[in-house]
Design an enzyme around this catalytic site. Structure first.
Site, PDB file in Angstrom:
ATOM      1  N   CYS A   8       0.760  -1.236  -0.156  1.00  0.00           N
ATOM      2  CA  CYS A   8       0.039  -0.095   0.055  1.00  0.00           C
ATOM      3  C   CYS A   8       0.703   1.341  -0.133  1.00  0.00           C
ATOM      4  O   CYS A   8       2.124   1.293   0.165  1.00  0.00           O
ATOM      5  CB  CYS A   8      -0.919   0.189   1.270  1.00  0.00           C
ATOM      6  N   GLY A  34       0.146  -0.056  -4.761  1.00  0.00           N
ATOM      7  CA  GLY A  34      -1.258  -0.922  -4.664  1.00  0.00           C
ATOM      8  C   GLY A  34      -1.994  -0.491  -5.768  1.00  0.00           C
ATOM      9  O   GLY A  34      -2.284   0.541  -6.213  1.00  0.00           O
ATOM     10  N   ASN A 108      -0.435   2.022   6.275  1.00  0.00           N
ATOM     11  CA  ASN A 108       0.271   1.064   5.412  1.00  0.00           C
ATOM     12  C   ASN A 108       1.227   0.116   6.256  1.00  0.00           C
ATOM     13  O   ASN A 108       1.735   0.847   7.172  1.00  0.00           O
ATOM     14  CB  ASN A 108       1.298   1.909   4.424  1.00  0.00           C
ATOM     15  N   GLY A 109       1.209  -1.145   6.254  1.00  0.00           N
ATOM     16  CA  GLY A 109       1.942  -1.955   7.168  1.00  0.00           C
ATOM     17  C   GLY A 109       1.151  -3.014   7.526  1.00  0.00           C
ATOM     18  O   GLY A 109       0.433  -3.847   6.743  1.00  0.00           O
ATOM     19  N   CYS A 247      13.274  -1.328   5.827  1.00  0.00           N
ATOM     20  CA  CYS A 247      13.060  -2.352   5.086  1.00  0.00           C
ATOM     21  C   CYS A 247      14.258  -2.501   3.761  1.00  0.00           C
ATOM     22  O   CYS A 247      13.952  -1.578   3.248  1.00  0.00           O
ATOM     23  CB  CYS A 247      11.652  -2.703   4.596  1.00  0.00           C
ATOM     24  N   TYR A 253      13.301  -3.864  -4.737  1.00  0.00           N
ATOM     25  CA  TYR A 253      12.137  -4.007  -5.691  1.00  0.00           C
ATOM     26  C   TYR A 253      10.928  -2.916  -5.618  1.00  0.00           C
ATOM     27  O   TYR A 253      10.678  -2.527  -6.263  1.00  0.00           O
ATOM     28  CB  TYR A 253      11.363  -5.455  -5.648  1.00  0.00           C
ATOM     29  N   CYS A 445      16.326  -3.974   8.162  1.00  0.00           N
ATOM     30  CA  CYS A 445      15.599  -5.383   8.293  1.00  0.00           C
ATOM     31  C   CYS A 445      15.803  -6.194   6.973  1.00  0.00           C
ATOM     32  O   CYS A 445      15.337  -5.737   5.830  1.00  0.00           O
ATOM     33  CB  CYS A 445      13.935  -5.163   8.576  1.00  0.00           C
TER      34      CYS A 445
HETATM   35  P1  AMP Z   1       8.058 -14.885  -9.275  1.00  0.00           P
HETATM   36  O1  AMP Z   1       7.523 -15.185 -10.479  1.00  0.00           O
HETATM   37  O2  AMP Z   1       7.053 -15.193  -8.067  1.00  0.00           O
HETATM   38  O3  AMP Z   1       9.397 -15.499  -8.941  1.00  0.00           O
HETATM   39  O4  AMP Z   1       8.259 -13.205  -9.030  1.00  0.00           O
HETATM   40  C1  AMP Z   1       9.348 -12.589  -9.248  1.00  0.00           C
HETATM   41  C2  AMP Z   1       9.174 -11.179  -9.677  1.00  0.00           C
HETATM   42  O5  AMP Z   1       8.336 -10.573  -8.965  1.00  0.00           O
HETATM   43  C3  AMP Z   1      10.272 -10.434  -9.631  1.00  0.00           C
HETATM   44  O6  AMP Z   1      10.555 -10.067 -11.140  1.00  0.00           O
HETATM   45  C4  AMP Z   1      10.113  -9.196  -8.870  1.00  0.00           C
HETATM   46  O7  AMP Z   1      10.285  -8.024  -9.482  1.00  0.00           O
HETATM   47  C5  AMP Z   1       8.673  -9.292  -8.444  1.00  0.00           C
HETATM   48  N1  AMP Z   1       8.356  -9.247  -7.080  1.00  0.00           N
HETATM   49  C6  AMP Z   1       9.371  -9.327  -6.030  1.00  0.00           C
HETATM   50  N2  AMP Z   1       8.753  -9.169  -4.852  1.00  0.00           N
HETATM   51  C7  AMP Z   1       7.444  -8.761  -4.993  1.00  0.00           C
HETATM   52  C8  AMP Z   1       6.491  -8.159  -4.302  1.00  0.00           C
HETATM   53  N3  AMP Z   1       6.340  -8.454  -2.991  1.00  0.00           N
HETATM   54  N4  AMP Z   1       5.395  -7.915  -4.875  1.00  0.00           N
HETATM   55  C9  AMP Z   1       5.129  -7.818  -6.143  1.00  0.00           C
HETATM   56  N5  AMP Z   1       6.071  -8.125  -7.011  1.00  0.00           N
HETATM   57  C10 AMP Z   1       7.094  -8.533  -6.528  1.00  0.00           C
END
Ligand code: AMP
Length: 455
Positions: A8, A34, A108-109, A247, A253, A445
């Site tokens: 969020c 979000g 948010n959290g 974080c 990312y 973290c």
């Molecule tokens: P996956 O297919 O599950 O391995 O997704 C990896 C991809 O999701 C990577 O390319 C990241 O850029 C993206 N990603 C990593 N963490 C998150 C997150 N918490 N929420 C949304 N996308 C994520």
């Protein structure tokens, strides 16, 4: 029942003409945090009005309904939803009437003691409309025996644990709080009004400030409460002793590259991650390509350091949300293909290094390797600009359960085989910290990478 994970975005605007409009633009610039629902509450000093709905900021708001949100103060929220719940009930802001009047809250959290608190409140007769942690705070405030809202908020805050960036709007004031660990980014900015007066804005990411011409002032401090009221400069109270654990994954990312997070520009950090990765893991290849958009800055860094040419070998269709959001595996796989398309002329016959920020479930990486092989790549080397994601986040990032995290189940060799790559390398945790120029005292973290939870 699980409490909700809330990535969020939140925003609060105070003492500004068209506060709701500024909140709207800020939410628009934080859409990446979000996409499920969006909402704004505004106050004209007498009454709080709220508009919220499913969908992107631009589909929830238009010229007409924004006009209804009059007033000099506003709070707003973009919701990132976990799959399968009725997200309308869980859209924010959460508005409540209570014995002192009206309030609207954005959060948010993720509260780590939400279940306990909720159980206790229900045993004492409270009724909940949603699964949101935010509603727990409202109950705690309504039940508090303190006389004024400020003291009641403090009373409630001292009972909760976890990660939160909170903005409370009453009819005349705005209260802003960041958890003592400061897990999520939260910044304060200043706005020069046309009449010469000064307005204020707080937002999850500083990229929100650029769009509304706000000037970044500083981060809201871990454990700090900011109080905004008419005709007074903002007041700062340190209501909890700070134990900062920002974080690290925000840099990897989540945050936008044009944001300043915990005092560093995200783009710079990501590029350094690529440089570090190239220093740690040298690979013989013809081109370096990023997974757009998450791998772009790191791929540039890798290319500059390794002297291997950078190419945009995969083009992203921007009219599709993030693939991670899709609830089922089949849909996720389809969506990767819809989103990313290779340029065959660049890739055919080449040894390709492809850079992404992280592997979560492994779905994206596997699809990308297949896409690149389909485009004629001779070799595909997957390079990840962060360490293996081995543990879920309990402080606000929506990572799946441990059993769905591929790195929690498989070795690097096994993952390499699963994603069908010729090789797979990750940046070390030390390399990541080096990119952040961390000193020993920088207590990020990094539980997603080392499994050590600070709370
Ligand atoms: P996956 O297919 O599950 O391995 O997704 C990896 C991809 O999701 C990577 O390319 C990241 O850029 C993206 N990603 C990593 N963490 C998150 C997150 N918490 N929420 C949304 N996308 C994520």
């Amino acid at each position: 029942m699980d409490s909700f994970k809330e990535e969020c975005a939140v925003v609060g605007v105070y003492n500004c003409q068209n506060a709701a409009k500024l909140a709207y633009y800020s939410l628009f610039s934080m859409q990446h945090r979000g996409q499920e629902a969006s909402g704004i509450s505004s106050s004209d000093g007498k009454k709080i009005k709220t508009i919220k709905n499913h969908g992107l900021v631009t589909s929830v708001f238009d010229e007409e309904n924004l006009k209804k949100l009059s007033g000099y103060a506003a709070v707003g929220h973009n919701r990132y939803s976990t799959a399968g719940e009725d997200s309308m009930l869980d859209a924010q802001p959460v508005f409540a009437r209570y014995d002192l009047g009206e309030m609207s809250v954005v959060h948010n959290g993720n509260l780590t003691n939400a279940q306990e608190l909720r159980k206790k409140l229900i045993e004492n007769g409270a009724i909940f409309q949603s699964f949101m942690d935010t509603e727990i705070l409202i109950h705690l405030i309504a039940k508090s025996e303190k006389k004024c809202l400020q003291d009641r908020i403090i009373d409630a805050i001292l009972q909760v644990q976890g990660a939160y960036s909170l903005v409370f709007l009453s009819r005349s004031k705005m209260f802003v709080i960041r958890d003592a660990n400061g897990f999520r980014p939260f910044s304060l900015g200043k706005i020069q009004n046309d009449d010469g007066s000064v307005g204020y804005i707080v937002a999850s990411e500083s990229c929100a400030f650029d769009l509304v011409n706000a000037q970044y002032v500083r981060d809201v401090q871990p454990g700090e409460m900011l109080i905004f009221e008419a005709n007074k400069p903002p007041q700062s109270l340190q209501i909890m002793s700070p134990t900062p654990h920002p974080c690290i994954f925000e840099y990897v990312y989540f945050a936008r590259p044009d944001s300043k997070v915990f005092g560093r520009t995200v783009y710079d950090v990501r590029k350094k991650m690529g440089i570090e990765l190239a220093r740690e893991k040298s690979i013989d290849a013809d081109i370096v390509i990023p997974v757009p958009d998450s791998g772009v800055a790191a791929a540039l860094g890798y290319s500059q350091e390794s002297k291997i040419p950078f190419e945009l070998g995969i083009i992203r269709n921007h009219y599709i949300g993030r693939t991670f959001i899709e609830p089922t595996q089949t849909m996720r796989e389809l969506k990767v293909r819809l989103k990313l398309n290779p340029i065959r002329e660049l890739i055919e016959g080449k040894k390709v290094i492809v850079i992404d920020d992280s592997i979560v479930r492994g779905t994206t990486s596997r699809q990308i390797v297949r896409i690149l092989r389909g485009a004629g790549a001779k070799e595909v080397h997957m390079c990840i600009s962060s360490p293996p994601t081995i543990s879920p986040c309990y402080y606000g990032v929506d990572t799946p359960n441990k059993e769905d995290l591929i790195s929690a189940r498989m070795s690097v060799e096994q993952i390499c085989e699963y994603i069908e790559a010729d090789s797979l390398v990750y940046l070390s945790l030390q390399g990541l910290r080096q990119s952040l120029e961390c000193g020993q005292s920088d207590s990020f973290c990094q539980a997603c990478f080392d499994g050590k939870y600070v709370v």
